[in-house]
Structures are given as C-alpha cells and as structure tokens.
Design a protein around this motif. Structure first.
Motif, PDB file in Angstrom:
ATOM      1  N   ILE A   1       0.854  -1.181   0.000  1.00  0.00           N
ATOM      2  CA  ILE A   1       0.000   0.000   0.000  1.00  0.00           C
ATOM      3  C   ILE A   1       0.893   1.235   0.000  1.00  0.00           C
ATOM      4  O   ILE A   1       1.836   1.340   0.780  1.00  0.00           O
ATOM      5  N   THR A   2       0.594   2.161  -0.894  1.00  0.00           N
ATOM      6  CA  THR A   2       1.338   3.408  -0.983  1.00  0.00           C
ATOM      7  C   THR A   2       0.449   4.545  -0.512  1.00  0.00           C
ATOM      8  O   THR A   2      -0.683   4.688  -0.980  1.00  0.00           O
ATOM      9  N   VAL A   3       0.952   5.337   0.416  1.00  0.00           N
ATOM     10  CA  VAL A   3       0.235   6.516   0.900  1.00  0.00           C
ATOM     11  C   VAL A   3       1.126   7.733   0.639  1.00  0.00           C
ATOM     12  O   VAL A   3       2.239   7.812   1.151  1.00  0.00           O
ATOM     13  N   LYS A   4       0.638   8.661  -0.161  1.00  0.00           N
ATOM     14  CA  LYS A   4       1.408   9.860  -0.478  1.00  0.00           C
ATOM     15  C   LYS A   4       0.739  11.070   0.150  1.00  0.00           C
ATOM     16  O   LYS A   4      -0.463  11.270  -0.013  1.00  0.00           O
ATOM     17  N   ALA A   5       1.530  11.852   0.839  1.00  0.00           N
ATOM     18  CA  ALA A   5       0.986  13.026   1.532  1.00  0.00           C
ATOM     19  C   ALA A   5       2.075  14.083   1.673  1.00  0.00           C
ATOM     20  O   ALA A   5       3.264  13.768   1.651  1.00  0.00           O
ATOM     21  N   PRO A   6       1.687  15.331   1.806  1.00  0.00           N
ATOM     22  CA  PRO A   6       2.664  16.404   2.030  1.00  0.00           C
ATOM     23  C   PRO A   6       3.383  16.230   3.363  1.00  0.00           C
ATOM     24  O   PRO A   6       2.876  15.572   4.283  1.00  0.00           O
ATOM     25  N   HIS A   7       4.551  16.861   3.492  1.00  0.00           N
ATOM     26  CA  HIS A   7       5.229  16.891   4.784  1.00  0.00           C
ATOM     27  C   HIS A   7       4.424  17.740   5.762  1.00  0.00           C
ATOM     28  O   HIS A   7       4.288  17.388   6.938  1.00  0.00           O
ATOM     29  N   HIS A   8       3.887  18.851   5.251  1.00  0.00           N
ATOM     30  CA  HIS A   8       3.116  19.750   6.102  1.00  0.00           C
ATOM     31  C   HIS A   8       1.949  20.342   5.303  1.00  0.00           C
ATOM     32  O   HIS A   8       2.077  20.629   4.113  1.00  0.00           O
ATOM     33  N   TYR A   9       0.831  20.505   5.998  1.00  0.00           N
ATOM     34  CA  TYR A   9      -0.354  21.156   5.429  1.00  0.00           C
ATOM     35  C   TYR A   9      -0.771  22.264   6.377  1.00  0.00           C
ATOM     36  O   TYR A   9      -0.979  22.024   7.570  1.00  0.00           O
ATOM     37  N   TRP A  10      -0.871  23.469   5.853  1.00  0.00           N
ATOM     38  CA  TRP A  10      -1.286  24.611   6.651  1.00  0.00           C
ATOM     39  C   TRP A  10      -2.622  25.142   6.130  1.00  0.00           C
ATOM     40  O   TRP A  10      -2.819  25.261   4.932  1.00  0.00           O
ATOM     41  N   ASN A  11      -3.517  25.464   7.067  1.00  0.00           N
ATOM     42  CA  ASN A  11      -4.821  26.017   6.724  1.00  0.00           C
ATOM     43  C   ASN A  11      -5.160  27.069   7.760  1.00  0.00           C
ATOM     44  O   ASN A  11      -5.506  26.742   8.899  1.00  0.00           O
ATOM     45  N   GLU A  12      -5.007  28.331   7.376  1.00  0.00           N
ATOM     46  CA  GLU A  12      -5.362  29.420   8.291  1.00  0.00           C
ATOM     47  C   GLU A  12      -5.457  30.717   7.498  1.00  0.00           C
ATOM     48  O   GLU A  12      -4.868  30.848   6.418  1.00  0.00           O
ATOM     49  N   PRO A  13      -6.204  31.694   8.029  1.00  0.00           N
ATOM     50  CA  PRO A  13      -6.315  32.988   7.330  1.00  0.00           C
ATOM     51  C   PRO A  13      -5.014  33.765   7.386  1.00  0.00           C
ATOM     52  O   PRO A  13      -4.271  33.688   8.371  1.00  0.00           O
TER      53      PRO A  13
ATOM     54  N   GLY B   1      -4.518  11.863 -20.277  1.00  0.00           N
ATOM     55  CA  GLY B   1      -3.915  10.879 -19.384  1.00  0.00           C
ATOM     56  C   GLY B   1      -3.537  11.465 -18.036  1.00  0.00           C
ATOM     57  O   GLY B   1      -3.780  12.640 -17.740  1.00  0.00           O
ATOM     58  N   TYR B   2      -2.951  10.629 -17.222  1.00  0.00           N
ATOM     59  CA  TYR B   2      -2.504  11.023 -15.890  1.00  0.00           C
ATOM     60  C   TYR B   2      -0.995  10.858 -15.790  1.00  0.00           C
ATOM     61  O   TYR B   2      -0.429   9.887 -16.294  1.00  0.00           O
ATOM     62  N   LEU B   3      -0.356  11.796 -15.128  1.00  0.00           N
ATOM     63  CA  LEU B   3       1.063  11.691 -14.831  1.00  0.00           C
ATOM     64  C   LEU B   3       1.192  11.419 -13.335  1.00  0.00           C
ATOM     65  O   LEU B   3       0.885  12.279 -12.509  1.00  0.00           O
ATOM     66  N   ALA B   4       1.603  10.203 -12.999  1.00  0.00           N
ATOM     67  CA  ALA B   4       1.766   9.838 -11.593  1.00  0.00           C
ATOM     68  C   ALA B   4       3.090  10.387 -11.081  1.00  0.00           C
ATOM     69  O   ALA B   4       4.162   9.994 -11.553  1.00  0.00           O
ATOM     70  N   ASN B   5       3.016  11.315 -10.145  1.00  0.00           N
ATOM     71  CA  ASN B   5       4.219  11.886  -9.562  1.00  0.00           C
ATOM     72  C   ASN B   5       4.690  11.020  -8.395  1.00  0.00           C
ATOM     73  O   ASN B   5       3.879  10.400  -7.696  1.00  0.00           O
ATOM     74  N   GLU B   6       5.987  10.990  -8.196  1.00  0.00           N
ATOM     75  CA  GLU B   6       6.545  10.128  -7.157  1.00  0.00           C
ATOM     76  C   GLU B   6       6.101  10.553  -5.765  1.00  0.00           C
ATOM     77  O   GLU B   6       5.923   9.728  -4.869  1.00  0.00           O
ATOM     78  N   HIS B   7       5.914  11.861  -5.587  1.00  0.00           N
ATOM     79  CA  HIS B   7       5.554  12.384  -4.274  1.00  0.00           C
ATOM     80  C   HIS B   7       4.377  13.352  -4.381  1.00  0.00           C
ATOM     81  O   HIS B   7       4.140  13.939  -5.440  1.00  0.00           O
ATOM     82  N   SER B   8       3.690  13.534  -3.269  1.00  0.00           N
ATOM     83  CA  SER B   8       2.783  14.670  -3.142  1.00  0.00           C
ATOM     84  C   SER B   8       3.647  15.912  -2.948  1.00  0.00           C
ATOM     85  O   SER B   8       4.834  15.810  -2.649  1.00  0.00           O
ATOM     86  N   PRO B   9       3.065  17.106  -3.118  1.00  0.00           N
ATOM     87  CA  PRO B   9       3.835  18.315  -2.803  1.00  0.00           C
ATOM     88  C   PRO B   9       4.379  18.242  -1.374  1.00  0.00           C
ATOM     89  O   PRO B   9       3.744  17.669  -0.481  1.00  0.00           O
ATOM     90  N   ALA B  10       5.540  18.817  -1.162  1.00  0.00           N
ATOM     91  CA  ALA B  10       6.142  18.774   0.170  1.00  0.00           C
ATOM     92  C   ALA B  10       5.375  19.648   1.157  1.00  0.00           C
ATOM     93  O   ALA B  10       5.262  19.324   2.342  1.00  0.00           O
TER      94      ALA B  10
END
Length: 370
Positions: free
Chosen positions: A2-14, A138-147
């Motif tokens: 199973i591959t799970v791709k996610a950013p290193h950090h996600y920020w959500n604020e005004p 088509g789709y381009l599968a990137n190795e990583h999610s954005p950092a």
C-alpha cells in the motif's frame, strides 16, 4: 503493498501567506514560481514580500494554458535554466499540476499555494494531462505529493463560489467512486482506507458544504468554509492517494474525461463535469430512486451542472449521448470487478437518465420557491 502519499506539512489558516516565506525557506531559497496573473493578484503582495523577507529569490513563470506534455517540457526547461531548488505552484489545478510535474522531472520539492479550492490538486500526487484543445490525454503519476501545502483561507474565501462548489462536487464523488471497488479480497485494505476517508469527507460535507457555499466569495473565513477546504484538500487528496497494487474503476472521472472531447463543455470546470458524471454513475449502479433524487437536488443546490444543457450541450441528441458513452474508458480488469455492467449501451442510458433526473431537480427547486 500500500502506498500513501501526503505532504510533509499542510497549513490552513487565514492570512497564512504573510508568513509563507519562513515556511517555504527550509525547502529551498531559489524558487521557480508557476502561476497565473490572476492567481498572483489573489495571493497578494504579502506573498512575494514574505519570500523576500525570508531571503528567497524567485523566477516567476506565468501560465494560463493547458497542462500538456509540451508545456511540461517547456516549463521544465525554463526551471532548469535557473538556479532552482524549489518549485512553487500558485493558483488552481492546472498551475499546481504543472508545478508538480516540473518538480517531479527535476527531483525538486514542490510547494502548492491554492488560490481556489476547486479540486484536491494541491495535495494529490498526480497531474492531469490534456491536449492543446483541452481534451483529456492521461494522468502523470508523480513520485511524491507536494512537500508543503499552504491553504490561506482568507484567499480561498474570497474566490468566486463557483470554484468552491466545484471542489465540493469533486470531493463528493470520491466516496461513490471508490466504494464500488470494495470486495472481500484480503489485499483490499487500500480501498477500505480510501473508502472510509472519502466517507468521512462526504459526511462532513453534508453538514457544512451548503453553509460554506452561501458565504463563499465574500472573503469571510467561517468555520464551515475552513472545514470544507479541509475536506476538499486533505480528505479528498488522501482518499485519492492511498493506492494498492490493484487499479480502481473511477466511473465519474471517466465520464468527465469523455466530456472534455465535447467542445460545448469547454467552459465548465473539472468538478462540474465530474459531478454530472457522478449522477450518471448512481443511475448506472442502480441506486434507489430516492437516493438519486436527493443527490441531484444537493448538487443542484450547489449550482453544479445536473443536466447536459448546464454543461453547455444545448442540443441533446442520441448521437451526442452515444459519443460520450463511447469515449468512456475503464481498464478491463477494473470493470470486471464491479457488481454492475458498464458498457456503451448502459452508459448511454445512464447519461440520458441522469439528465432527466437533473431536469426533475431543477423543476422541483423552482416549485419549492413558488
């Protein structure tokens, strides 16, 4: 596996972009920025000022086209010609997808700064490709999610509400699309994880999507808007990037891909075409009439297209419906795992019935107001 791709950090604020430089600096000090002019204006001068304060030099490459193989090649060459160590995408899905593709080609970290919440592109580890005419290729599968993902809710709350509705539609679709791939196979944990994540997003959107939509475009950062952005970016993004070895059937998105070949739909957004594709999928599945009707009404309340006419197809003919159905492509191994038939005939019938359900939802909404 199973591959799970996610950013290193996600920020959500005004007002997040006022400190974006300090957040981006650990990833690089020489930025190649892919953005549209309107997106840069939406991000505001504070974004670029913050980069300067953090000692980040920049090259801005304006982009307002389609993410084609040729565009990826051109912009990657531009980035490589600069002393680049981080790629930043600012804007909607196309700018972010191009930035991800460039970062992947050059093996550089990518930072996404969505100025609209119309898709989960700021999180997803994939870039959607088109041809010069805007047709899906088509789709381009990137190795990583954005950092790093920087979601400034002040900026997102000011964006036209049509974009938020598109993101809501694209997120609603996730559960319906993934759930049809569920099976009793022991190696299906990825589908179970993705299904539960997508279900969480769906349940949350049922509670606060309409409230968020009502205030969208005003610039007011409400709790409903904040949580809707989380659903669109985080939950939809995560659901789409949990992958196993077995491919999945994405029916609503396959219908979207076919619709891009219809010139009249050129003015519609990704999430808008996907939303109509979802309505057709529920018919194809043979879901209960009350469930289809409720879904059509919900999508209509968000001003999402529920008829072919709303997608721009003013003259609906059997030939056009047949053409759309004919271009819907699912991998054979994914179609075989479904509990219902997916073929040109059943798809054409589902598209026609979805259009009728949409018309009914429109009529009922008019009657409810009178």
């Amino acid at each position: 596996m199973i591959t799970v791709k996610a950013p290193h950090h996600y920020w959500n604020e005004p007002d997040l972009l006022q400190k974006s430089g300090s957040l981006i600096a650990p990833y690089g000090k020489k930025a190649f920025i892919v953005a549209g002019q309107k997106a840069l204006e939406a991000a505001g001068p504070a974004f670029l000022e913050s980069l300067e304060q953090a000692g980040i030099t920049r090259t801005i490459a304006l982009f307002d086209g389609k993410v084609t193989a040729a565009e990826i090649e051109e912009y990657t060459t531009k980035a490589a010609a600069q002393p680049t160590d981080v790629v930043i995408g600012v804007g909607g899905g196309k700018a972010l997808d191009l930035a991800k593709a460039i970062g992947g080609r050059l093996h550089l970290p990518v930072v996404t700064v969505p100025t609209i919440a119309a898709t989960c592109a700021s999180w997803a580890a994939v870039s959607i490709l088109y041809d010069e005419l805007g047709r899906f290729s088509g789709y381009l599968a990137n190795e990583h999610s954005p950092a790093l993902v920087l979601a400034d809710t002040r900026v997102l709350a000011a964006a036209p509400k049509r974009y938020l509705a598109s993101g809501i539609g694209d997120t609603i679709v996730k559960w319906y699309e993934i759930a049809v791939n569920l099976s009793d196979e022991p190696d299906g944990l990825d589908v179970q994880i993705a299904t539960q994540t997508a279900r969480l997003a769906l349940d949350r959107l049922r509670r606060h999507a309409l409230t968020a939509y009502e205030t969208a475009g005003s610039g007011e950062v409400t709790p409903a808007l904040t949580e809707t952005v989380n659903d669109i970016i985080v939950l939809a993004g995560l659901a789409g990037t949990v992958q196993g070895l077995k491919p999945r059937a994405g029916i609503a998105h396959a219908i979207h891909n076919s619709l891009t070949f219809v010139p009249q739909t050129a003015g519609t957004l990704h999430g808008e075409k996907v939303a109509f594709g979802l309505l057709a999928q529920t018919v194809l599945e043979g879901r209960a009439e009350h469930e289809i009707g409720e879904l059509a009404a919900w999508l209509h309340s968000l001003k999402l297209p529920v008829t072919l006419r709303e997608l721009g197809i003013t003259e609906v003919t059997p030939s056009i419906v047949s053409d759309i159905a004919q271009r819907v492509h699912l991998r054979e191994e994914t179609a075989q795992g479904l509990s219902f038939d997916v073929n040109e005939s059943s798809l054409a019938e589902a598209i026609q019935q979805a259009d009728q359900w949409g018309q009914r939802a429109q009529q009922e909404a008019v009657l409810a107001k009178s």
